[in-house]
Write a protein that holds these residues in place. Structure first.
Motif, mmCIF file in Angstrom:
data_model
loop_
_atom_site.group_PDB
_atom_site.id
_atom_site.type_symbol
_atom_site.label_atom_id
_atom_site.label_comp_id
_atom_site.label_asym_id
_atom_site.label_seq_id
_atom_site.Cartn_x
_atom_site.Cartn_y
_atom_site.Cartn_z
ATOM 1 N N LYS A 57 0.822 -1.207 0.000
ATOM 2 C CA LYS A 57 0.000 0.000 0.000
ATOM 3 C C LYS A 57 0.855 1.256 0.000
ATOM 4 O O LYS A 57 0.548 2.238 -0.691
ATOM 5 N N SER A 58 1.961 1.227 0.755
ATOM 6 C CA SER A 58 2.832 2.400 0.855
ATOM 7 C C SER A 58 3.774 2.530 -0.351
ATOM 8 O O SER A 58 4.342 3.590 -0.589
ATOM 9 N N GLY A 59 3.962 1.421 -1.076
ATOM 10 C CA GLY A 59 4.826 1.453 -2.257
ATOM 11 C C GLY A 59 6.290 1.220 -1.972
ATOM 12 O O GLY A 59 7.145 1.468 -2.822
ATOM 13 N N PHE A 60 6.583 0.699 -0.762
ATOM 14 C CA PHE A 60 7.976 0.381 -0.443
ATOM 15 C C PHE A 60 8.020 -0.682 0.641
ATOM 16 O O PHE A 60 7.270 -0.653 1.609
ATOM 17 N N GLY A 61 8.975 -1.616 0.482
ATOM 18 C CA GLY A 61 9.202 -2.600 1.534
ATOM 19 C C GLY A 61 10.336 -3.533 1.173
ATOM 20 O O GLY A 61 10.609 -3.774 -0.004
ATOM 21 N N ARG A 62 11.005 -4.023 2.197
ATOM 22 C CA ARG A 62 12.064 -5.015 2.037
ATOM 23 C C ARG A 62 11.918 -6.067 3.130
ATOM 24 O O ARG A 62 11.821 -5.729 4.319
ATOM 25 N N ILE A 63 11.887 -7.325 2.735
ATOM 26 C CA ILE A 63 11.871 -8.432 3.690
ATOM 27 C C ILE A 63 13.020 -9.364 3.349
ATOM 28 O O ILE A 63 13.218 -9.730 2.186
ATOM 29 N N VAL A 64 13.779 -9.740 4.366
ATOM 30 C CA VAL A 64 14.861 -10.708 4.207
ATOM 31 C C VAL A 64 14.602 -11.858 5.174
ATOM 32 O O VAL A 64 14.626 -11.676 6.394
ATOM 33 N N ALA A 95 13.746 -25.242 4.227
ATOM 34 C CA ALA A 95 13.388 -25.473 2.829
ATOM 35 C C ALA A 95 11.968 -25.001 2.555
ATOM 36 O O ALA A 95 11.677 -24.438 1.488
ATOM 37 N N ALA A 96 11.073 -25.208 3.523
ATOM 38 C CA ALA A 96 9.698 -24.735 3.369
ATOM 39 C C ALA A 96 9.653 -23.212 3.331
ATOM 40 O O ALA A 96 8.899 -22.617 2.546
ATOM 41 N N LEU A 97 10.465 -22.567 4.170
ATOM 42 C CA LEU A 97 10.531 -21.110 4.149
ATOM 43 C C LEU A 97 11.015 -20.616 2.791
ATOM 44 O O LEU A 97 10.483 -19.630 2.249
ATOM 45 N N ASP A 98 12.014 -21.284 2.234
ATOM 46 C CA ASP A 98 12.499 -20.929 0.893
ATOM 47 C C ASP A 98 11.360 -20.978 -0.115
ATOM 48 O O ASP A 98 11.173 -20.050 -0.917
ATOM 49 N N LYS A 99 10.622 -22.065 -0.086
ATOM 50 C CA LYS A 99 9.557 -22.291 -1.065
ATOM 51 C C LYS A 99 8.494 -21.199 -1.002
ATOM 52 O O LYS A 99 8.129 -20.599 -2.026
ATOM 53 N N VAL A 100 8.019 -20.913 0.205
ATOM 54 C CA VAL A 100 6.953 -19.924 0.335
ATOM 55 C C VAL A 100 7.467 -18.526 -0.008
ATOM 56 O O VAL A 100 6.764 -17.727 -0.637
ATOM 57 N N THR A 101 8.691 -18.221 0.393
ATOM 58 C CA THR A 101 9.267 -16.914 0.076
ATOM 59 C C THR A 101 9.364 -16.712 -1.431
ATOM 60 O O THR A 101 8.971 -15.654 -1.960
ATOM 61 N N ILE A 102 9.880 -17.704 -2.134
ATOM 62 C CA ILE A 102 10.037 -17.592 -3.585
ATOM 63 C C ILE A 102 8.678 -17.514 -4.273
ATOM 64 O O ILE A 102 8.491 -16.762 -5.248
ATOM 65 N N ASP A 103 7.704 -18.261 -3.761
ATOM 66 C CA ASP A 103 6.361 -18.208 -4.350
ATOM 67 C C ASP A 103 5.735 -16.826 -4.171
ATOM 68 O O ASP A 103 5.133 -16.275 -5.100
ATOM 69 N N ILE A 104 5.857 -16.252 -2.982
ATOM 70 C CA ILE A 104 5.322 -14.903 -2.752
ATOM 71 C C ILE A 104 6.063 -13.895 -3.623
ATOM 72 O O ILE A 104 5.463 -12.956 -4.158
ATOM 73 N N ALA A 105 7.364 -14.088 -3.768
ATOM 74 C CA ALA A 105 8.164 -13.162 -4.580
ATOM 75 C C ALA A 105 7.601 -13.031 -5.988
ATOM 76 O O ALA A 105 7.656 -11.944 -6.586
ATOM 77 N N LEU A 138 10.275 -5.869 -2.048
ATOM 78 C CA LEU A 138 11.140 -6.990 -2.398
ATOM 79 C C LEU A 138 11.240 -7.949 -1.224
ATOM 80 O O LEU A 138 11.404 -7.530 -0.075
ATOM 81 N N ILE A 139 11.160 -9.237 -1.517
ATOM 82 C CA ILE A 139 11.341 -10.266 -0.501
ATOM 83 C C ILE A 139 12.398 -11.242 -1.009
ATOM 84 O O ILE A 139 12.283 -11.771 -2.121
ATOM 85 N N ASN A 140 13.438 -11.430 -0.237
ATOM 86 C CA ASN A 140 14.529 -12.312 -0.609
ATOM 87 C C ASN A 140 14.974 -13.132 0.597
ATOM 88 O O ASN A 140 14.448 -12.968 1.708
ATOM 89 N N LEU A 141 15.935 -13.994 0.364
ATOM 90 C CA LEU A 141 16.460 -14.885 1.400
ATOM 91 C C LEU A 141 17.950 -14.652 1.580
ATOM 92 O O LEU A 141 18.638 -14.241 0.643
ATOM 93 N N GLY A 176 14.443 -4.201 -8.044
ATOM 94 C CA GLY A 176 13.108 -4.713 -8.312
ATOM 95 C C GLY A 176 12.984 -6.219 -8.392
ATOM 96 O O GLY A 176 11.930 -6.731 -8.764
ATOM 97 N N VAL A 177 14.032 -6.953 -8.028
ATOM 98 C CA VAL A 177 14.020 -8.408 -8.161
ATOM 99 C C VAL A 177 13.827 -9.060 -6.790
ATOM 100 O O VAL A 177 14.535 -8.745 -5.833
ATOM 101 N N SER A 178 12.874 -9.965 -6.717
ATOM 102 C CA SER A 178 12.612 -10.724 -5.501
ATOM 103 C C SER A 178 12.871 -12.202 -5.731
ATOM 104 O O SER A 178 13.036 -12.663 -6.862
ATOM 105 N N GLY A 179 12.899 -12.955 -4.648
ATOM 106 C CA GLY A 179 12.983 -14.407 -4.735
ATOM 107 C C GLY A 179 14.378 -14.973 -4.858
ATOM 108 O O GLY A 179 14.554 -16.115 -5.265
ATOM 109 N N ARG A 180 15.395 -14.184 -4.476
ATOM 110 C CA ARG A 180 16.774 -14.664 -4.562
ATOM 111 C C ARG A 180 17.276 -15.134 -3.204
ATOM 112 O O ARG A 180 16.736 -14.771 -2.162
#
Length: 244
Positions: free
Chosen positions: A133-140, A160-170, A179-182, A217-221
């Motif tokens: 909503k705010s147009g900015f965010g970072r999750i690691v 491994a499950a955390l990896d999977k869900v993170t990449i799927d949301i990305a 952006l959400i990454n690992l 702008g890249v997520s899921g890494r």
């Protein structure tokens, strides 16, 4: 590189180890902080130290294996009425090393998944809509490179499950400035990693934080922190942005 000065950063497991180092680093970058630990008393010394750097610091407590406690913590953070724009899901639990891995108890999986998968994803689900909503965010989210070790099945499976869900949301965040990454800290000499680990906790910096500063702008890494050991933050971020 993203300028995070003045932004609010929520760090789980902030009272010791990599979480504490991350909090100190982010304070040096001018970030305001919300520190999580199991008990409020655990972050009092750190909070005082960080406030002396001129940043704002709040503290919350929750037992991450108790999902009701996690929910209450998130409600408390909302009551602060500050915009959480960066989340470092650092806290994790390695419950046991099972030499007799064919006798691994079910409880290893249950607790590991609550702490290492469900709790961090509850946190992600809570803050992501606000970030969008705010147009900015970072999750690691913090993962692990452990593989081919059935002795640590509960821990490795939950990561491994955390990896999977993170990449799927990305995949749903493309085109946004959220952006959400690992990150994989590597095997470090922390309370979790033990004193036989080959890497100092400090070697995980700035690698465990590059996902908060990337601006491509890249997520899921997955960012292996040891690949960035010894680099200046600016150089580490440039290197991270080359990972596709």
């Amino acid at each position: 590189m993203t300028d995070l000065k003045g932004k609010w950063v929520f760090i789980t497991g902030a009272s010791r180890g990599l979480g504490k180092l991350a909090a100190e680093y982010m304070a040096d970058m001018g970030c305001n902080l919300i520190l999580h630990s199991r008990e409020l008393s655990h972050t009092i010394p750190l909070a005082e130290k960080l406030r002396a750097k001129g940043v704002l610091v709040l503290s919350v407590a929750a037992e991450l294996s108790d999902l009701n406690s996690v929910s209450k913590m998130l409600d408390e953070i909302d009551s602060f009425h500050v915009p959480v724009e960066v989340v470092l899901n650092n806290a994790g639990l390695q419950i046991a090393y099972r030499t007799d891995y064919y006798s691994t108890p079910v409880n290893d999986y249950e607790i590991s998944f609550r702490v290492n998968t469900i709790a961090p994803m509850m946190i992600c689900y809570h803050f992501l809509p606000m970030m969008e909503k705010s147009g900015f965010g970072r999750i690691v989210n913090t993962t692990s490179g452990i593989a081919l070790e059935p002795e640590q099945a509960g821990y490795s499976a939950s990561k491994a499950a955390l990896d999977k869900v993170t990449i799927d949301i990305a995949s749903k965040l493309k085109g946004s400035n959220v952006l959400i990454n690992l990150t994989d800290p590597g095997w470090c000499r922390t309370d979790l990693g033990g004193d036989k680990a080959p890497n100092s906790p400090e070697s995980a910096l700035p690698g465990i934080l590059v996902g908060a500063f990337v601006n491509d702008g890249v997520s899921g890494r997955i960012f292996p922190a040891q690949d960035f050991a010894g680099l200046r933050l600016e150089d580490a971020v440039r290197k991270a942005e080359c990972i596709q």
